[in-house]
Design a protein around this motif. Structure first.
Motif, PDB file in Angstrom:
ATOM      1  N   UNK A  38       0.822  -1.202   0.000  1.00 51.99           N
ATOM      2  CA  UNK A  38       0.000   0.000   0.000  1.00 51.99           C
ATOM      3  C   UNK A  38       0.854   1.249   0.000  1.00 51.99           C
ATOM      4  N   UNK A  39       0.213   2.405   0.211  1.00 46.19           N
ATOM      5  CA  UNK A  39       0.926   3.684   0.160  1.00 46.19           C
ATOM      6  C   UNK A  39       2.086   3.759   1.159  1.00 46.19           C
ATOM      7  N   UNK A  40       1.930   3.138   2.328  1.00 45.28           N
ATOM      8  CA  UNK A  40       3.006   3.181   3.323  1.00 45.28           C
ATOM      9  C   UNK A  40       4.256   2.483   2.791  1.00 45.28           C
ATOM     10  N   UNK A  41       4.079   1.260   2.290  1.00 42.66           N
ATOM     11  CA  UNK A  41       5.232   0.494   1.795  1.00 42.66           C
ATOM     12  C   UNK A  41       5.901   1.200   0.617  1.00 42.66           C
ATOM     13  N   UNK A  42       5.074   1.753  -0.265  1.00 46.35           N
ATOM     14  CA  UNK A  42       5.595   2.457  -1.437  1.00 46.35           C
ATOM     15  C   UNK A  42       6.416   3.670  -1.007  1.00 46.35           C
ATOM     16  N   UNK A  43       5.841   4.464  -0.110  1.00 43.34           N
ATOM     17  CA  UNK A  43       6.523   5.677   0.353  1.00 43.34           C
ATOM     18  C   UNK A  43       7.802   5.330   1.105  1.00 43.34           C
ATOM     19  N   UNK A  82       2.469  14.290 -10.652  1.00 39.33           N
ATOM     20  CA  UNK A  82       1.129  14.317 -11.232  1.00 39.33           C
ATOM     21  C   UNK A  82       0.205  13.258 -10.659  1.00 39.33           C
ATOM     22  N   UNK A  83       0.609  12.603  -9.568  1.00 44.04           N
ATOM     23  CA  UNK A  83      -0.224  11.518  -9.041  1.00 44.04           C
ATOM     24  C   UNK A  83      -1.323  12.067  -8.132  1.00 44.04           C
ATOM     25  N   UNK A  84      -2.255  11.197  -7.758  1.00 42.28           N
ATOM     26  CA  UNK A  84      -3.453  11.635  -7.025  1.00 42.28           C
ATOM     27  C   UNK A  84      -3.155  11.976  -5.561  1.00 42.28           C
ATOM     28  N   UNK A  85      -2.099  11.387  -5.004  1.00 47.87           N
ATOM     29  CA  UNK A  85      -1.742  11.651  -3.610  1.00 47.87           C
ATOM     30  C   UNK A  85      -1.073  13.024  -3.504  1.00 47.87           C
ATOM     31  N   UNK A  86      -1.740  13.949  -2.825  1.00 48.86           N
ATOM     32  CA  UNK A  86      -1.251  15.338  -2.790  1.00 48.86           C
ATOM     33  C   UNK A  86       0.135  15.484  -2.177  1.00 48.86           C
ATOM     34  N   UNK A  96       2.565  13.143  -1.891  1.00 54.39           N
ATOM     35  CA  UNK A  96       3.591  12.588  -2.781  1.00 54.39           C
ATOM     36  C   UNK A  96       3.789  13.495  -3.994  1.00 54.39           C
ATOM     37  N   UNK A  97       2.704  14.093  -4.463  1.00 55.36           N
ATOM     38  CA  UNK A  97       2.805  14.992  -5.614  1.00 55.36           C
ATOM     39  C   UNK A  97       3.675  16.205  -5.272  1.00 55.36           C
ATOM     40  N   UNK A  98       3.504  16.735  -4.057  1.00 53.76           N
ATOM     41  CA  UNK A  98       4.299  17.898  -3.641  1.00 53.76           C
ATOM     42  C   UNK A  98       5.777  17.526  -3.534  1.00 53.76           C
ATOM     43  N   UNK A  99       6.043  16.344  -2.957  1.00 54.06           N
ATOM     44  CA  UNK A  99       7.437  15.906  -2.806  1.00 54.06           C
ATOM     45  C   UNK A  99       8.061  15.656  -4.181  1.00 54.06           C
ATOM     46  N   UNK A 100       7.303  15.001  -5.064  1.00 52.53           N
ATOM     47  CA  UNK A 100       7.797  14.728  -6.417  1.00 52.53           C
ATOM     48  C   UNK A 100       8.095  16.018  -7.174  1.00 52.53           C
ATOM     49  N   UNK A 101       7.179  16.988  -7.059  1.00 53.61           N
ATOM     50  CA  UNK A 101       7.352  18.255  -7.776  1.00 53.61           C
ATOM     51  C   UNK A 101       8.596  18.997  -7.327  1.00 53.61           C
ATOM     52  N   UNK A 102       8.923  18.821  -6.061  1.00 54.72           N
ATOM     53  CA  UNK A 102      10.097  19.489  -5.498  1.00 54.72           C
ATOM     54  C   UNK A 102      11.374  18.723  -5.873  1.00 54.72           C
ATOM     55  N   UNK A 103      11.335  17.408  -5.666  1.00 54.96           N
ATOM     56  CA  UNK A 103      12.555  16.607  -5.815  1.00 54.96           C
ATOM     57  C   UNK A 103      12.985  16.442  -7.272  1.00 54.96           C
ATOM     58  N   UNK A 118      16.005  -4.075 -10.537  1.00 61.59           N
ATOM     59  CA  UNK A 118      15.143  -4.072  -9.353  1.00 61.59           C
ATOM     60  C   UNK A 118      14.344  -2.767  -9.226  1.00 61.59           C
ATOM     61  N   UNK A 119      14.899  -1.680  -9.791  1.00 64.37           N
ATOM     62  CA  UNK A 119      14.224  -0.387  -9.723  1.00 64.37           C
ATOM     63  C   UNK A 119      12.859  -0.428 -10.405  1.00 64.37           C
ATOM     64  N   UNK A 120      12.725  -1.314 -11.380  1.00 58.64           N
ATOM     65  CA  UNK A 120      11.537  -1.285 -12.233  1.00 58.64           C
ATOM     66  C   UNK A 120      10.613  -2.484 -12.007  1.00 58.64           C
ATOM     67  N   UNK A 121      10.736  -3.117 -10.848  1.00 57.85           N
ATOM     68  CA  UNK A 121       9.853  -4.238 -10.534  1.00 57.85           C
ATOM     69  C   UNK A 121       8.398  -3.748 -10.523  1.00 57.85           C
ATOM     70  N   UNK A 122       7.541  -4.455 -11.216  1.00 59.96           N
ATOM     71  CA  UNK A 122       6.149  -4.012 -11.372  1.00 59.96           C
ATOM     72  C   UNK A 122       5.429  -3.976 -10.025  1.00 59.96           C
ATOM     73  N   UNK A 123       4.621  -2.930  -9.831  1.00 63.19           N
ATOM     74  CA  UNK A 123       3.795  -2.773  -8.633  1.00 63.19           C
ATOM     75  C   UNK A 123       2.551  -1.991  -9.066  1.00 63.19           C
ATOM     76  N   UNK A 124       1.626  -2.696  -9.732  1.00 69.89           N
ATOM     77  CA  UNK A 124       0.483  -2.013 -10.372  1.00 69.89           C
ATOM     78  C   UNK A 124      -0.385  -1.232  -9.393  1.00 69.89           C
ATOM     79  N   UNK A 125      -0.361  -1.608  -8.107  1.00 72.40           N
ATOM     80  CA  UNK A 125      -1.227  -0.926  -7.138  1.00 72.40           C
ATOM     81  C   UNK A 125      -0.607   0.365  -6.610  1.00 72.40           C
ATOM     82  N   UNK A 126       0.677   0.589  -6.885  1.00 72.65           N
ATOM     83  CA  UNK A 126       1.368   1.763  -6.340  1.00 72.65           C
ATOM     84  C   UNK A 126       0.892   3.048  -7.021  1.00 72.65           C
ATOM     85  N   UNK A 127       1.041   4.193  -6.349  1.00 75.18           N
ATOM     86  CA  UNK A 127       0.671   5.477  -6.956  1.00 75.18           C
ATOM     87  C   UNK A 127       1.348   5.684  -8.313  1.00 75.18           C
ATOM     88  N   UNK A 128       2.594   5.216  -8.431  1.00 72.24           N
ATOM     89  CA  UNK A 128       3.278   5.182  -9.724  1.00 72.24           C
ATOM     90  C   UNK A 128       3.873   3.778  -9.851  1.00 72.24           C
TER      91      UNK A 128
END
Lengths: 171, 241
Positions: B3-8, B114-118, B120-127, B169-179
């Protein structure tokens, strides 16, 4: 620490919160205020409680000056007679060097720090942007290192006057 | 992943361990400017790690803050990819690691923005703005060393060969993740291919693909890194200065 104290001492008791906070200088580039640098987003005072809420945003995510900036804001507000203050940090929309004011750019240049060029619309930052030497004005300059003394600066050198200088890089 | 916790947490651990490894170069880089550059990049990674760890702690809701997550977990509880925990090796190995990590993080953070999680979107936009600088820096060195002297070419090619298997390993599929990381592979290949070509380097084949980091199964290197990173906090819990 002496200079930090003197910064707060410049704020007179009774100064309105916005003016007090806007006078706080960046601890790493002390010629420019956080307002001119564009990292001050909002200053709101609750008329009932007198509580002041300040919203700021970092230049870089890892900027180590943020804790000092928060402390300086509280100190300036306390000196102005607003001891009840909260400092919030937001990350969106992300800070851009385009938010540095014209006055701030002039102060940077006067202090020997070449101000950033406008941020390109999209894509990778160009390596070949001409940066004018803040000392002699010559465009004959070269980059020594893309990373400098703080996260937001790069190290450059002037080929005309041979002086090294900092350049606040476009972000 | 779940879920979002593991992904983050996974993204946070990538950034945190990369920061710690890069910081090891401080006072040891081949030249003063590079010393400052690597420290700066480490600082950017640490900045992103702190935001991501703080958010992961909130998502978990168990009262763990960024310090608890960084300093009070053992290696089996870290979710970073193996790539970032690999020893720094020589300068070419570090540049190969930096270049591949940035070529992954830039499209990752761009997609997060550009993801739905606000949050994560803010962190992504900055980083992502910072990642663009890291990518430029890594690419510059890969080209300079790859297309440099016979010795620098030999070392850069050896570094690319050594690190390349760990990029999968960076690109292991995780279809449920925000990205879904699998969707980032084309952007990675698009950046990496031309740089390796310009650097006169050969892109390795893709036979061996070590993995396990995302599940907490790490190389022997991580525990040593954590021991050094965590010792002060564990010796003096709650210490402040």
């Amino acid at each position: 620490m002496v200079s930090v104290r003197s910064a707060a001492q410049r704020v007179a008791a009774g100064t309105d919160p916005r003016t007090a906070v806007a006078s706080v200088v960046d601890p790493e580039i002390r010629v420019i205020t956080i307002d001119e640098l564009g990292i001050l987003r909002a200053v709101e005072e609750d008329p009932a409680s007198g509580r002041v809420t300040v919203t700021i945003t970092p230049t870089y995510t890892g900027c180590p000056a943020m804790d000092v900036i928060r402390a300086d804001i509280r100190r300036a507000l306390a000196a102005a007679g607003h001891p009840d203050a909260e400092v919030r940090t937001v990350y969106s929309p992300p800070w851009s060097t385009d938010w540095i004011s014209e006055g701030g750019r002039a102060k940077l240049a006067a202090a020997g720090i070449a101000p950033p060029a406008p941020v390109p619309a999209a894509g990778v930052v160009s390596l070949t942007l001409a940066v004018r030497c803040p000392r002699c004005g010559s465009p004959e300059t070269e980059q020594v290192s893309r990373f400098g003394s703080t996260a937001c600066k790069a190290l450059w050198r002037c080929r005309s006057c041979s002086e090294p200088f900092d350049h606040l890089k476009a972000l | 992943m779940n879920g979002p916790f593991d992904f983050t947490l996974a993204l946070a651990d990538d950034a945190l361990i990369a920061a710690q490894r890069l910081a090891e170069w401080t006072t040891r880089a081949p030249e003063m400017e590079e010393d400052i550059a690597l420290a700066n990049i480490a600082l950017d990674q640490l900045g992103a790690a702190r935001l991501l760890l703080s958010y992961a702690g909130e998502l978990e809701g168990a009262g763990r803050d960024e310090d608890a997550l960084a300093y009070l977990r053992d290696d089996r509880q870290f979710r970073n990819v193996l790539l970032v925990e690999l020893p720094n090796g020589d300068f070419a190995v570090t540049m190969a690691k930096l270049f591949f990590l940035a070529a992954y993080q830039l499209p990752l953070y761009t997609a997060l923005a550009g993801c739905a999680d606000e949050r994560l979107a803010a962190i992504g936009g900055k980083a992502r703005k910072e990642s663009a600088y890291h990518l430029d820096h890594g690419a510059l060195w890969v080209k300079r060393l790859g297309d440099g002297t016979e010795e620098s070419h030999r070392r850069m090619q050896a570094a690319v060969d050594h690190v390349w298997p760990y990029t999968h390993e960076l690109f292991a599929a995780d279809p449920a993740a925000p990205v879904d990381p699998a969707t980032l592979r084309p952007a990675f290949d698009e950046v990496v291919g031309p740089v390796l070509a310009e650097a006169t380097l050969t892109r390795p084949g893709s036979a061996w693909a070590p993995a396990g980091g995302r599940a907490g199964v790490h190389s022997e290197h991580l525990a040593y890194l954590l021991a050094e990173m965590q010792v002060l906090h564990r010796a003096h819990p709650g210490a402040k200065w």
